[in-house]
Motif scaffolding. Sequence first.
Motif, short mmCIF file in Angstrom:
data_model
loop_
_atom_site.label_atom_id
_atom_site.label_comp_id
_atom_site.label_asym_id
_atom_site.label_seq_id
_atom_site.Cartn_x
_atom_site.Cartn_y
_atom_site.Cartn_z
N GLY A 1 37.79 76.49 -3.04
CA GLY A 1 37.10 77.68 -2.56
C GLY A 1 38.02 78.79 -2.08
O GLY A 1 37.56 79.89 -1.79
N ARG A 2 39.32 78.53 -1.99
CA ARG A 2 40.24 79.59 -1.58
C ARG A 2 40.34 80.66 -2.65
O ARG A 2 40.21 80.37 -3.84
N VAL A 3 40.56 81.89 -2.22
CA VAL A 3 40.67 83.03 -3.12
C VAL A 3 42.13 83.47 -3.18
O VAL A 3 42.80 83.58 -2.15
N VAL A 4 42.63 83.69 -4.39
CA VAL A 4 43.96 84.27 -4.60
C VAL A 4 43.71 85.70 -5.05
O VAL A 4 43.10 85.94 -6.10
N PRO A 5 44.13 86.70 -4.24
CA PRO A 5 43.85 88.09 -4.60
C PRO A 5 44.59 88.52 -5.86
O PRO A 5 45.62 87.94 -6.22
N PRO A 6 44.07 89.54 -6.54
CA PRO A 6 44.73 90.06 -7.74
C PRO A 6 46.14 90.55 -7.43
O PRO A 6 46.42 91.01 -6.33
N ARG A 7 47.03 90.43 -8.43
CA ARG A 7 48.39 90.93 -8.31
C ARG A 7 48.50 92.15 -9.21
O ARG A 7 48.43 92.05 -10.42
N ARG A 8 48.63 93.30 -8.59
CA ARG A 8 48.70 94.55 -9.35
C ARG A 8 50.09 95.15 -9.20
O ARG A 8 50.67 95.11 -8.12
N PRO A 9 50.64 95.73 -10.28
CA PRO A 9 51.98 96.33 -10.21
C PRO A 9 52.09 97.38 -9.12
O PRO A 9 53.12 97.49 -8.47
N THR A 10 51.03 98.15 -8.88
CA THR A 10 51.11 99.19 -7.85
C THR A 10 51.20 98.60 -6.44
O THR A 10 51.76 99.22 -5.55
N ASP A 11 50.68 97.38 -6.26
CA ASP A 11 50.82 96.71 -4.96
C ASP A 11 52.28 96.39 -4.68
O ASP A 11 52.74 96.46 -3.55
N MET A 12 53.02 96.05 -5.72
CA MET A 12 54.43 95.70 -5.58
C MET A 12 55.28 96.93 -5.24
O MET A 12 56.28 96.83 -4.57
N LEU A 13 54.85 98.11 -5.67
CA LEU A 13 55.61 99.33 -5.46
C LEU A 13 55.31 99.99 -4.12
O LEU A 13 55.98 100.93 -3.72
N GLY A 14 54.27 99.51 -3.44
CA GLY A 14 53.88 100.10 -2.19
C GLY A 14 53.10 101.39 -2.36
O GLY A 14 52.97 102.19 -1.44
N LEU A 15 52.58 101.59 -3.56
CA LEU A 15 51.76 102.77 -3.82
C LEU A 15 50.29 102.45 -3.54
O LEU A 15 49.89 101.32 -3.60
N GLY A 16 49.51 103.44 -3.35
CA GLY A 16 48.11 103.12 -3.25
C GLY A 16 47.41 103.98 -2.36
O GLY A 16 46.68 104.31 -1.72
#
Length: 81
Positions: A66-81
Amino acid sequence: MPSDRSGSGRPAASRTPCSHKPRCPGAEEADRESACTVASFPEQGWSLLCNGVVVFDDTGELLPDGRVVPPRRPTDMLGLG
């Protein structure tokens, strides 16, 4: 996903040993996404792997416990958003 009737609360898919050769990685392993797909629903955006993990098109995951693994988006890695 079939539920476990033993009362452990774990889905049956997470208890069933993989019959693939070589064995697919378990749901707790880092490479769990490389397990074989046993059901695919591209029109709904998800697939079920033989280790009981549900993977979504956005790279998020739902683990058998039941645990959730959040999506991995390239923009998350860059600190953009």
